[in-house]
Scaffold this motif. Sequence first.
Motif, short mmCIF file in Angstrom:
data_model
loop_
_atom_site.label_atom_id
_atom_site.label_comp_id
_atom_site.label_asym_id
_atom_site.label_seq_id
_atom_site.Cartn_x
_atom_site.Cartn_y
_atom_site.Cartn_z
N PRO A 101 -102.08 6.76 36.80
CA PRO A 101 -101.96 5.42 36.20
C PRO A 101 -100.51 5.11 35.86
CG PRO A 101 -103.30 6.86 34.81
CD PRO A 101 -102.84 7.68 35.97
N PHE A 102 -100.14 3.87 36.03
CA PHE A 102 -98.77 3.44 35.74
C PHE A 102 -98.77 2.72 34.40
CE2 PHE A 102 -95.23 0.29 36.38
CZ PHE A 102 -94.23 1.20 36.16
N ARG A 103 -98.39 3.45 33.37
CA ARG A 103 -98.39 2.87 32.03
C ARG A 103 -97.04 2.98 31.34
NH1 ARG A 103 -104.15 5.10 29.82
NH2 ARG A 103 -105.42 3.94 31.26
N ASP A 104 -96.10 3.62 31.97
CA ASP A 104 -94.81 3.81 31.33
C ASP A 104 -93.72 3.46 32.35
OD1 ASP A 104 -92.50 4.67 30.08
OD2 ASP A 104 -93.39 6.53 29.34
N PRO A 105 -93.02 2.33 32.15
CA PRO A 105 -92.03 1.90 33.14
C PRO A 105 -90.85 2.85 33.28
CG PRO A 105 -91.93 0.52 31.19
CD PRO A 105 -93.13 1.41 31.03
N ARG A 106 -90.69 3.78 32.36
CA ARG A 106 -89.61 4.75 32.48
C ARG A 106 -89.83 5.72 33.64
NH1 ARG A 106 -89.83 7.02 26.58
NH2 ARG A 106 -92.00 6.80 27.16
N TRP A 107 -91.07 5.78 34.14
CA TRP A 107 -91.38 6.69 35.23
C TRP A 107 -90.56 6.32 36.47
CZ3 TRP A 107 -96.17 6.47 38.77
CH2 TRP A 107 -96.22 7.59 39.58
N TYR A 153 -98.01 13.17 35.66
CA TYR A 153 -97.03 13.32 36.72
C TYR A 153 -95.84 12.38 36.53
CZ TYR A 153 -95.07 14.02 41.34
OH TYR A 153 -94.23 14.33 42.36
N ASP A 154 -95.77 11.69 35.45
CA ASP A 154 -94.73 10.68 35.31
C ASP A 154 -93.44 11.21 34.70
OD1 ASP A 154 -95.91 11.06 32.89
OD2 ASP A 154 -96.08 8.95 32.40
N VAL A 155 -93.17 12.47 34.92
CA VAL A 155 -91.92 13.07 34.47
C VAL A 155 -91.15 13.47 35.73
CG1 VAL A 155 -90.85 14.93 33.16
CG2 VAL A 155 -93.00 13.92 32.38
#
Length: 179
Positions: A101-107, A153-155
């Motif tokens: 899921p895309f919930r953090d634009p910093r990704w 996985y957003d790191v």
Amino acid sequence: MTLSEKVANLEYTAPGVPRLGLPSYNWWNEALHGVASSPGVQYATSGPFNCSTSFPMPILMGAAFNDDLIYSVALIVGKEARAFANNGRSGFDFWTPNINPFRDPRWGRGQETPGEDPFHLQNYVYNLIKGLQNGIDPATVQIIATCKHYAVYDVEGGRDSNDLDPIPQDLTEYYMPSE
């Protein structure tokens, strides 16, 4: 296979095992929005296979909230991917879809995902995989869709070496469907 042969074949540029008749195989093929340039996909300089259809990125396709559209696009991508594979220009498995899921634009890679809502993601993923793999004939597999980037996985920095151990609150509030 020996242990060293198994380990060697875990990389995307699997060398195969000649003594067993197992050929080498590059399984890094991408198809997030069409057959894409990747280490396993070889485009011709001209003529057939010098290009493929490119659809909008998943974040835009997901914004359509149209499962039939996703299935129709996947039929085309799956057919083109199979044509590339049948002609030795790619493998038969493709890393798609990205289901994080895309919930953090910093990704920074949000365009690769169909959105932020887990319920919407599951419908998108179901229709995409159904079209990519089965096409019109459910008895025939066109390609193998390999889901990627499931959760946490957003790191980007150190993603291959970090041992991310999220707390249960982060898993339930951010990555998993709400109950």
